[in-house]
Design a protein around this motif. Structure first.
Motif, PDB file in Angstrom:
ATOM      1  N   ARG A   1       0.613  -1.242  -0.035  1.00  0.00           N
ATOM      2  CA  ARG A   1      -0.430   0.542  -0.469  1.00  0.00           C
ATOM      3  C   ARG A   1       0.975   1.070  -0.161  1.00  0.00           C
ATOM      4  O   ARG A   1       0.232   2.262  -0.558  1.00  0.00           O
ATOM      5  CB  ARG A   1      -0.953  -0.009   0.991  1.00  0.00           C
ATOM      6  CG  ARG A   1      -1.365  -1.504   1.073  1.00  0.00           C
ATOM      7  CD  ARG A   1      -2.433  -1.404   3.065  1.00  0.00           C
ATOM      8  NE  ARG A   1      -1.699  -0.863   4.063  1.00  0.00           N
ATOM      9  CZ  ARG A   1      -1.686  -1.115   5.688  1.00  0.00           C
ATOM     10  NH1 ARG A   1      -3.255  -1.450   5.554  1.00  0.00           N
ATOM     11  NH2 ARG A   1      -0.653  -0.799   5.949  1.00  0.00           N
ATOM     12  N   GLU A   2       1.779   0.791   0.382  1.00  0.00           N
ATOM     13  CA  GLU A   2       2.549   2.351   1.050  1.00  0.00           C
ATOM     14  C   GLU A   2       3.425   3.063  -0.269  1.00  0.00           C
ATOM     15  O   GLU A   2       4.075   3.842  -0.306  1.00  0.00           O
ATOM     16  CB  GLU A   2       3.925   2.036   2.149  1.00  0.00           C
ATOM     17  CG  GLU A   2       2.765   2.037   2.909  1.00  0.00           C
ATOM     18  CD  GLU A   2       3.278   0.426   3.818  1.00  0.00           C
ATOM     19  OE1 GLU A   2       2.208  -0.285   4.522  1.00  0.00           O
ATOM     20  OE2 GLU A   2       3.137  -0.645   2.541  1.00  0.00           O
ATOM     21  N   ASN A   3       3.410   2.219  -0.926  1.00  0.00           N
ATOM     22  CA  ASN A   3       4.064   2.243  -2.640  1.00  0.00           C
ATOM     23  C   ASN A   3       3.489   3.080  -3.608  1.00  0.00           C
ATOM     24  O   ASN A   3       3.959   4.501  -4.985  1.00  0.00           O
ATOM     25  CB  ASN A   3       4.028   1.197  -3.633  1.00  0.00           C
ATOM     26  CG  ASN A   3       5.379   0.282  -3.391  1.00  0.00           C
ATOM     27  OD1 ASN A   3       6.552   0.716  -2.338  1.00  0.00           O
ATOM     28  ND2 ASN A   3       5.867  -0.317  -3.688  1.00  0.00           N
ATOM     29  N   PHE A   4       2.048   3.722  -3.039  1.00  0.00           N
ATOM     30  CA  PHE A   4       1.105   4.718  -3.319  1.00  0.00           C
ATOM     31  C   PHE A   4       0.703   5.781  -2.771  1.00  0.00           C
ATOM     32  O   PHE A   4      -0.161   6.639  -3.645  1.00  0.00           O
ATOM     33  CB  PHE A   4       0.199   3.939  -5.066  1.00  0.00           C
ATOM     34  CG  PHE A   4      -0.854   2.542  -3.883  1.00  0.00           C
ATOM     35  CD1 PHE A   4      -2.417   3.545  -4.197  1.00  0.00           C
ATOM     36  CD2 PHE A   4      -0.286   1.368  -4.431  1.00  0.00           C
ATOM     37  CE1 PHE A   4      -2.660   2.443  -3.560  1.00  0.00           C
ATOM     38  CE2 PHE A   4      -1.247   0.522  -3.995  1.00  0.00           C
ATOM     39  CZ  PHE A   4      -2.054   0.999  -3.115  1.00  0.00           C
ATOM     40  N   ILE A   5       0.648   5.363  -1.457  1.00  0.00           N
ATOM     41  CA  ILE A   5      -0.629   6.262  -0.935  1.00  0.00           C
ATOM     42  C   ILE A   5       0.431   6.792  -0.067  1.00  0.00           C
ATOM     43  O   ILE A   5       1.727   6.953   0.411  1.00  0.00           O
ATOM     44  CB  ILE A   5      -1.627   5.459   0.444  1.00  0.00           C
ATOM     45  CG1 ILE A   5      -0.826   4.896   0.967  1.00  0.00           C
ATOM     46  CG2 ILE A   5      -2.278   4.627  -0.614  1.00  0.00           C
ATOM     47  CD1 ILE A   5      -1.217   4.284   2.366  1.00  0.00           C
ATOM     48  N   THR A   6      -0.195   8.584   0.202  1.00  0.00           N
ATOM     49  CA  THR A   6      -0.541   9.315   1.590  1.00  0.00           C
ATOM     50  C   THR A   6      -0.706   9.831   2.252  1.00  0.00           C
ATOM     51  O   THR A   6      -2.025  10.644   1.380  1.00  0.00           O
ATOM     52  CB  THR A   6       0.944  10.456   0.402  1.00  0.00           C
ATOM     53  OG1 THR A   6       2.316  10.319  -0.662  1.00  0.00           O
ATOM     54  CG2 THR A   6       1.484  11.255   1.163  1.00  0.00           C
ATOM     55  N   ILE A   7      -0.751   9.878   3.425  1.00  0.00           N
ATOM     56  CA  ILE A   7      -1.209  10.066   4.624  1.00  0.00           C
ATOM     57  C   ILE A   7      -1.623  11.421   4.806  1.00  0.00           C
ATOM     58  O   ILE A   7      -0.611  12.495   5.124  1.00  0.00           O
ATOM     59  CB  ILE A   7      -1.622   9.482   5.983  1.00  0.00           C
ATOM     60  CG1 ILE A   7      -1.881   8.019   5.394  1.00  0.00           C
ATOM     61  CG2 ILE A   7      -3.014   9.780   6.639  1.00  0.00           C
ATOM     62  CD1 ILE A   7      -3.183   7.196   5.033  1.00  0.00           C
ATOM     63  N   THR A   8      -2.839  12.843   4.658  1.00  0.00           N
ATOM     64  CA  THR A   8      -2.198  13.967   4.852  1.00  0.00           C
ATOM     65  C   THR A   8      -3.773  14.768   5.797  1.00  0.00           C
ATOM     66  O   THR A   8      -4.520  13.559   5.642  1.00  0.00           O
ATOM     67  CB  THR A   8      -2.997  14.818   3.549  1.00  0.00           C
ATOM     68  OG1 THR A   8      -4.552  14.387   3.402  1.00  0.00           O
ATOM     69  CG2 THR A   8      -1.470  14.336   2.153  1.00  0.00           C
ATOM     70  N   LYS A   9      -3.489  15.342   6.285  1.00  0.00           N
ATOM     71  CA  LYS A   9      -5.109  16.302   7.289  1.00  0.00           C
ATOM     72  C   LYS A   9      -5.948  15.937   6.418  1.00  0.00           C
ATOM     73  O   LYS A   9      -7.770  15.921   6.759  1.00  0.00           O
ATOM     74  CB  LYS A   9      -4.076  16.613   7.531  1.00  0.00           C
ATOM     75  CG  LYS A   9      -3.582  17.147   8.186  1.00  0.00           C
ATOM     76  CD  LYS A   9      -2.608  18.711   9.128  1.00  0.00           C
ATOM     77  CE  LYS A   9      -1.354  18.611  10.267  1.00  0.00           C
ATOM     78  NZ  LYS A   9      -1.461  20.044  10.715  1.00  0.00           N
TER      79      LYS A   9
END
Length: 569
Positions: free
Chosen positions: A406-414
């Protein structure tokens, strides 16, 4: 793995937060937020729980091939995950009713190599067992389509990660491990009969090997066939598989699935004085099945089998197993689920209590246990609601990707979860930029807010209902010329058609919603966050069922984005 349009990942304190940057300023950003999934199955509204009851399945949706073990007062359960990433979800419980997902066994690319696998390839039939003689947990499984084959990993603490993969030197599938009370270890598995001896299609055998705990490898030359064909070879039984070995009162019991994973699925039992046989089948086989009952029975449960047993500290037994609950058109969109039943082992052989009558939705609560499902981190069941703002850097463990991290394409933002799109689309046998939640009810609704302004026809973001790369729906926003369109596409056997499309005036954030009522699915959108409009009318969920699409998984609901949109209208 194909080159991607994102920078490498930087991890902080092993959290899910991935810091990525787009290489091209010409690519639009899309942010998903406020995801809600809500189940609405009639079986739960018609069968409300009493104070002394709990629901089975304990894990709804695509959680097949369960295996279970216990250390002290803690139970651990794993499931098949095929090409989902991370792989092999693992759950912990102290009472067999309330379960928490503590992670995944295979959570690193070095352990799980499914980049080019079809959805129903990858990880098959994991077995988890605790060895008290060296205080170690083992998970043994078959990793299809990777060149790895049968493999094993281990750990002292399932909450703190698992070892790298050790490839095991034998063919076949469905391995399990058994630790005898004299310290010896054995591997049991399904295999083809010796060359030239196959008598019919589906003829398989069960083999056993000595296992070297120091080398973590089977001992060459120790393999022996302990079951040929099944309970009665003269009846041409098919697909004897999923073996587990147990010891009770000085006897060895071999429990296997038989009959294939469909309507004739069952669980059978054999006994021997030695782990290497000869094994004698019980006279009352099968000990678990749903194959004898009317097809139109109420609250239908079917395909029951592929079981594993566990003993409680008090000496009672319970069995976990897979089964399905088809919808009104006998579709299997939710896939194979994890059920549990008490097991009576007061006689010579274990028997699943009420496992040879139509399985009911509720069971009597275990003595002294309080039902906490859906509370304080315990996995929910029944008609639950799951809400996720998608702003927490510790992403919920039930979210999975396909064929890569998952971490290859996601960014968690506010503001929510940003998907950095891959140059692959939903039809590829490759990692895709989609984050998935399992469909866990025949009737449900799932909604999410999407902030996205596509800059070209190649960009698309939205919701997918996904059985596999050749059978799926995509409901997304894209661009054509200078206009923005919502499009609903149906893909069956790899062939795609546009069900409907509609030009819209783009607002900053739109709401997308999919609603299923059994076999009927509708895809809806809102530009004001209040009023929803349907696109495409009612469409059939047939392509999301394993009886149409094939394979072994259940349908997934995905938050999806791509740089390779190929829709044409």
């Amino acid at each position: 793995m194909k080159k991607r349009l994102i920078h490498p990942i930087v991890f902080k304190n092993k959290a899910v937060l991935a810091v990525t940057a787009l290489l091209s300023l010409n690519i639009s950003a899309q942010v998903f937020s406020g995801f809600t999934y809500r189940g609405n199955d009639k079986i739960y509204t018609d069968n409300p729980l009493k104070d002394d009851e709990f629901y089975s399945p304990v894990l709804q949706g695509c959680y097949p091939d369960p295996s279970i073990t216990r250390k002290g007062n803690d139970y651990y359960l794993v499931n098949s995950s095929f090409s989902m990433f991370p792989g092999v979800p693992i759950f912990q419980s102290k009472d067999l009713v309330n379960w928490k997902q503590i992670g995944h066994v295979l959570d690193r690319p070095s352990q799980l190599k499914v980049e080019k696998s079809g959805v129903s390839e990858g990880i098959y039939a994991p077995d988890i067992k605790y060895n008290p003689y060296n205080d170690t947990f083992y998970m043994v499984t078959t990793q299809i389509a990777s060149g790895i084959g049968n493999m094993i990993v281990k750990t002292k603490d399932p909450t703190k990660g698992w070892s790298e993969v050790q490839k095991l030197n034998f063919d076949g599938i469905d391995p399990s491990i058994f630790f005898d009370d004299n310290g010896k270890a054995y591997i049991i598995h399904n295999d083809a009969p010796p060359k030239g001896t196959e008598q019919y299609s589906g003829h398989r055998v069960i083999k056993i090997w000595d296992y070297d705990l120091e080398k973590d490898q089977v001992v060459a030359g120790t393999d022996k066939i302990i079951v040929n064909g099944g309970v009665d070879l003269s009846q041409k039984p098919i697909w004897i598989e999923g073996p587990h070995l147990y010891k009770k009162r000085g006897k060895y019991y071999l429990m296997c699935a038989e009959g294939g994973t469909g309507g004739n699925h069952s669980e059978v039992i054999f006994v021997s004085d030695s782990p290497k046989g000869p094994f004698i089948p019980a006279g009352n086989n099968p000990i678990l099945t749903q194959r004898y009952f009317p097809k139109d029975r109420k609250d239908k449960v079917d395909w029951a089998g592929h079981a594993d047993l566990v003993e409680t500290p008090e000496g009672d037994y319970y069995g976990v197993f897979l089964a399905i609950r088809p919808n009104e058109k006998n579709r299997v969109n939710t896939g194979r689920e994890t059920f549990i039943l008490p097991v009576d082992w007061s006689g010579t052989y274990p028997v699943f209590q009420n496992g040879l009558v139509p399985i009911k939705p509720a069971l009597k609560m275990l003595k002294g246990v309080k039902n906490q499902t859906g509370q304080t981190g315990f996995f929910p069941n029944g008609n639950f609601t799951f809400s996720d703002a998608l702003t927490n850097s510790d992403l919920d463990k039930r979210w999975i990707a396909m064929r890569g991290p998952r971490e290859n394409f996601i960014t968690i933002t506010k503001k929510g979860l940003k998907i950095n799109s891959f140059a692959t689309n939903i039809k590829a046998k490759a990692p895709i930029s989609a984050l998935f939640h399992r469909q866990q009810h025949a009737s449900f609704e799932a909604a999410v807010a999407l902030d996205f302004t596509p800059k070209s026809e190649k960009e698309l973001a939205g919701i997918t209902c996904y059985q596999n790369e050749k059978f799926n729906y995509v409901f997304g926003l894209t661009k054509k010329g200078n206009d923005y369109y919502l499009v609903l596409e149906r893909t069956e056997k790899g062939n795609s058609i546009i069900v409907a499309h509609e030009k819209i005036g783009l607002s900053k954030t739109m709401q997308l919603k999919v609603v299923a009522e059994g076999d009927d699915y509708t895809f809806n959108y809102s530009l004001d966050g209040k009023t929803f409009k349907n696109l495409g009318g009612k469409v059939s969920g047939d392509i999301l069922s394993t009886d149409i699409a094939g394979g072994f998984t259940g349908s997934l609901i995905g938050l999806y984005s791509t740089l390779s949109n190929d829709m044409n209208w």
